[in-house]
Design a protein around this motif. Structure first.
Motif, PDB file in Angstrom:
ATOM      1  N   UNK A 414       0.859  -1.237   0.159  1.00 42.88           N
ATOM      2  CA  UNK A 414      -0.076   0.101   0.034  1.00 42.88           C
ATOM      3  C   UNK A 414       0.793   1.058   0.122  1.00 42.88           C
ATOM      4  N   UNK A 415       1.883   1.270   0.767  1.00 43.30           N
ATOM      5  CA  UNK A 415       2.685   2.434   0.953  1.00 43.30           C
ATOM      6  C   UNK A 415       3.773   2.459  -0.276  1.00 43.30           C
ATOM      7  N   UNK A 416       3.955   1.367  -0.813  1.00 41.04           N
ATOM      8  CA  UNK A 416       4.968   1.615  -2.254  1.00 41.04           C
ATOM      9  C   UNK A 416       3.993   2.257  -3.289  1.00 41.04           C
ATOM     10  N   UNK A 417       2.420   2.004  -3.114  1.00 42.09           N
ATOM     11  CA  UNK A 417       2.048   2.797  -4.132  1.00 42.09           C
ATOM     12  C   UNK A 417       1.874   4.150  -3.906  1.00 42.09           C
ATOM     13  N   UNK A 418       1.760   4.586  -2.446  1.00 43.35           N
ATOM     14  CA  UNK A 418       1.689   5.994  -2.134  1.00 43.35           C
ATOM     15  C   UNK A 418       3.012   6.676  -2.893  1.00 43.35           C
ATOM     16  N   UNK A 419       4.339   5.918  -2.723  1.00 50.07           N
ATOM     17  CA  UNK A 419       5.444   6.575  -3.024  1.00 50.07           C
ATOM     18  C   UNK A 419       5.474   6.651  -4.628  1.00 50.07           C
ATOM     19  N   UNK A 754      -2.565  16.175   0.660  1.00 53.90           N
ATOM     20  CA  UNK A 754      -2.167  14.837   1.427  1.00 53.90           C
ATOM     21  C   UNK A 754      -2.736  13.582   0.540  1.00 53.90           C
ATOM     22  N   UNK A 755      -2.087  12.548   0.179  1.00 57.83           N
ATOM     23  CA  UNK A 755      -2.696  11.506  -0.429  1.00 57.83           C
ATOM     24  C   UNK A 755      -3.484  10.845   0.379  1.00 57.83           C
ATOM     25  N   UNK A 756      -4.254   9.939  -0.114  1.00 57.52           N
ATOM     26  CA  UNK A 756      -5.169   9.127   0.876  1.00 57.52           C
ATOM     27  C   UNK A 756      -4.044   7.731   1.577  1.00 57.52           C
ATOM     28  N   UNK A 757      -4.029   7.955   2.831  1.00 54.04           N
ATOM     29  CA  UNK A 757      -3.125   6.950   3.489  1.00 54.04           C
ATOM     30  C   UNK A 757      -3.873   5.816   3.899  1.00 54.04           C
ATOM     31  N   UNK A 758      -3.052   4.420   3.788  1.00 55.52           N
ATOM     32  CA  UNK A 758      -3.696   3.124   4.483  1.00 55.52           C
ATOM     33  C   UNK A 758      -4.310   3.418   5.625  1.00 55.52           C
ATOM     34  N   UNK A 759      -5.459   2.832   6.031  1.00 53.04           N
ATOM     35  CA  UNK A 759      -5.911   2.752   7.393  1.00 53.04           C
ATOM     36  C   UNK A 759      -4.985   1.957   8.367  1.00 53.04           C
TER      37      UNK A 759
END
Length: 759
Positions: A414-419, A754-759
């Motif tokens: 999930x966070x790799x997608x944010x990056x 701010x991007x949508x972050x994982x819950x």
């Protein structure tokens, strides 16, 4: 009671794990109050139940097995009300629930106190007695005090326990989350590398070793050096000490023998710990034992053992690899108890992807430097047992202020997608370097940068900066062990001025104090942010001020792009005195044959007193600059370095916005330009509001400059003014933030939020 409380807290602090912490608490509290039962119920948030985790007086077999739902029993009521409940006969209360198997039926008197840490309910501390009676006021007060004192220790022990389980691989507890304060937005994923100050036993991280034989040899060499050192000191003092005092050195040496401390440490190394970690464990245990003794003489021996420990650690650290020899892994996330500017230079830039500091806040000086370097940073992660995370995989979420230790594969994905999304946005901004920050209806907004390190210059020019709005001259002072000479300062300043010439460079005079101490010029105050700092220090030491001003003027010779800015001014007297000293330096250099041009002089508006004197200052100076970070701190009475109140530090507070608008209107009445160099200018939404207010220059960290330029080029000046009119009348900071985010998305600038972050 105070002495009892001190001893309990001391013993609890030394406990090895959560189970030991809870056991110490129930035993010691039961003894202190002389009650029949003391128990601790901890809240399991996943199951939404209170678990009986420790007891002295109830059936021990029920520990870890008996539980209550969050709205069940008197324990549940204590948690719901978040206040003590004191009953003479608990069984007659409507909320009473009998817990089978505990043996509590025979107990009547009940006192339950909530355990709360940073507004988070951790559990309930309970004492019970067979007698039908109410616990008296002193007993209740002791319980409340004990709960407040122990809440942080319990929270830390819980966190440490989970980290130990991860590092020992006894339990696959993934996604362990720790809350902090964002120091620099962004996301980073990588292994943790713990950095600690020299000779700091408490900060030594846990670390395993493969080559036990080599590690034992390293420790024995350090041990031999400590023995030689103690003997040398003993000989040098022999003539000045009585025989019984000289014997103390013999005692020290005997304590290092194989059948004493030395042997215990070697045993820990052979069990797999590195030497420094084994030393910390053994010394800590012995210090704890001696500190708890009633005899004053024996209690003082804890100091001797600490001293021995520090001496051994110093030799171990000297014999180990230097920082320059350490091989840092790819994607290093640097973890420290307290992040300092010097630490940022210890890790190769190409290897460093994130920073985590246990202490400090998002607006500390170290965080500001991290932002200038564009490194995702988390500050004030006070519950993180940082010495336990060496080598563990970490996700650093600089948007929401969270760190995940040992993240699961799903969370990493999930966070790799944010990056990936971040990289796409940044790639889309690269073409803006040569374009002006000009609105869709032709309004031009100059964008300058804040710098402190020479590395900032190339980064700033690469992103199209048009000048330097704030050069932090204290950085060259902070990375040295003594005051830099006039020549040293001149050479440092010249690099900044030359790189940007003919563009303007605004150099702030030495701004130390508060969160910017100098090791060789200590300032110790109860409240340093309201004390001796900024212009107050330099005017009290004109010899320091004049050397710096001379260095600035000489550095600008032939370039003539220098602007001098005075920090932390509160009165016109300070401005007049500073101008007199600057004039003295100009005249002195001219007499020495230098071709010196009179620089522009300005002041920083950082305190409320200065806000209401803007017009007076404007009549005396060439420009006004607002330091919105400190101004926000002082307006809201929120220490920006204190993570406990970090959520109260809000740049979009209505009072802050009104003050910023007032400053620019007042300065313009005197036809003086106004810039702003706080972090608010680095936020795209903040930049739009500041432009609408009439600020003449926005200065920010180089990392955020492209985003701000993109935002300003995507809006008309008229639309920005309409947005300001809408925002300035809102009376709540959260609503202001929500409105700004919503409007940016409506204008097609949603990718800057701010991007949508994982819950």
């Amino acid at each position: 009671m105070l002495e009892t409380l001190r001893k309990i807290v001391q013993e609890v602090n030394a406990a090895a794990d959560l189970e030991s912490v809870l056991d110490v608490i129930v035993r010691r509290v039961q003894r202190a109050i002389r009650t029949d039962v003391c128990s601790i119920y901890l809240l399991d948030r996943q199951r939404e139940r209170y678990m009986l985790m420790a007891t002295q007086g109830l059936n021990q077999k029920s520990v870890g097995r008996v539980s209550l739902s969050v709205d069940e029993g008197i324990v549940g009521l204590v948690g719901q009300r978040a206040e003590p409940i004191n009953l003479e006969d608990a069984a007659t209360h409507s909320a009473f629930t009998y817990l089978k198997g505990t043996g509590e039926k025979k107990f009547h008197a009940f006192l339950g106190v909530p355990i709360i840490h940073h507004r988070t309910l951790l559990g309930v501390l309970v004492v019970q007695q067979k007698l039908i009676r109410k616990f008296d006021e002193s007993e209740e007060a002791f319980m409340v005090t004990m709960s407040a004192q122990l809440a942080g220790v319990i929270a830390h022990a819980e966190a440490t326990g989970s980290i130990l389980q991860i590092s020992d691989h006894t339990k696959n507890e993934a996604d362990r989350k720790f809350e902090g304060v964002s120091g620099c937005i962004g996301v980073a994923i990588g292994p943790a590398v713990v950095m600690t100050p020299l000779a700091d036993l408490d900060g030594v991280p846990d670390r395993k070793v493969d080559d036990i034989k080599a590690e034992v040899a390293t420790f024995k060499r350090a041990l031999a050096q400590v023995r030689r050192d103690i003997k040398r000191v003993g000989r040098s003092l022999a003539k000045r000490l009585r025989s019984e005092e000289r014997e103390l050195f013999d005692v020290y040496i005997r304590m290092l023998d194989d059948n004493a401390l030395g042997g215990e440490i070697i045993a820990r190394i052979k069990a797999g710990s590195w030497a420094q970690g084994a030393l910390k464990q053994v010394i800590g245990e012995h210090v704890q034992q001696f500190s708890m003794m009633d005899d004053p003489y024996l209690r003082e021996r804890a100091t001797d053992i600490k001293d021995l420990g520090r001496r051994m650690l110093t030799f171990l650290q000297e014999s180990g690899p230097s920082l320059s020899e350490i091989v840092f892994p790819e994607n290093t996330i640097l973890v420290a108890d307290e992040l300092t500017p010097a630490m940022l230079g210890e890790v190769p830039t190409e290897k460093l992807v994130g920073l985590i500091s246990v202490h400090g806040s998002g607006n500390s000086h170290a965080a500001i430097l991290a932002r200038s370097m564009g490194i995702p940073t988390l500050m004030g992660v006070v519950d993180l047992p940082y010495t336990r995370v060496e080598g563990l995989n970490v996700i650093l979420d600089g948007y929401s202020g969270r760190a995940f230790i040992n993240p699961s594969d799903d969370l990493i994905q999930c966070y790799q997608e944010v990056i990936r999304e971040e990289d796409e946005v940044n790639a889309g901004l690269e073409g803006l370097k040569e374009l002006p920050a000009e609105t869709t209806d032709g309004y031009r907004m100059p964008l300058w940068v804040n710098t402190g390190l020479i590395a900032d210059v190339a980064r700033a020019l690469d992103r199209g900066a048009e000048g330097i709005g704030l050069y932090r001259t204290e950085i060259p002072f902070m990375i040295r062990d003594f005051f830099p000479s006039e020549q040293d300062q001149m050479e440092t300043y010249r690099k900044q001025l030359e790189a940007f010439a003919p563009r303007p460079v605004t150099m702030r005079t030495l701004d130390i104090g508060g969160d910017k101490p100098l090791s060789y010029f200590p300032i110790k105050e109860d409240n340093p942010f309201l004390g001796w700092r900024g212009i107050r220090v330099t005017l009290d030491h004109p010899e320091i001020f004049l050397v710096q001003i001379r260095a600035m003027l000489r550095a600008a010779e032939g370039l003539d792009n220098l602007r001098i800015m005075l920090p932390m001014v509160t009165s016109v007297r300070e401005v007049d005195e500073s101008k007199r000293l600057i004039a003295q330096a100009v005249e002195g250099l001219r007499e020495e044959g230098h071709n010196i041009t009179q620089p522009l002089i300005g002041v920083m508006i950082e305190v409320p007193a200065a806000v209401y004197q803007v017009r007076r200052f404007a009549r005396r100076v060439d420009f006004i600059s607002v330091g919105s970070n400190d101004l926000t701190q002082y307006l809201l009475a929120v220490d920006r370095n204190n993570p406990r109140v970090a959520d109260l530090y809000v740049p979009y507070h209505p009072a802050v916005l009104k003050a910023l608008q007032f400053i620019v209107l007042e300065a313009h009445k005197e036809n003086v330009s106004v810039s702003i160099c706080g972090e608010m200018a680095a936020d795209p939404a903040g930049a739009i509001l500041l432009m609408a207010m009439g600020y003449d220059v926005l200065s920010m960290n180089a990392t955020n400059l492209p985003k701000v330029k993109f935002a300003l080029r995507g809006i008309s000046f008229e639309r920005a003014k309409a947005l300001l009119s809408e925002i300035i009348v809102i009376g709540d900071a959260d609503k202001i933030q929500a409105a700004l985010s919503s409007r940016l998305k409506e204008m097609g600038l949603g990718q800057l939020t701010q991007p949508t972050m994982p819950d």
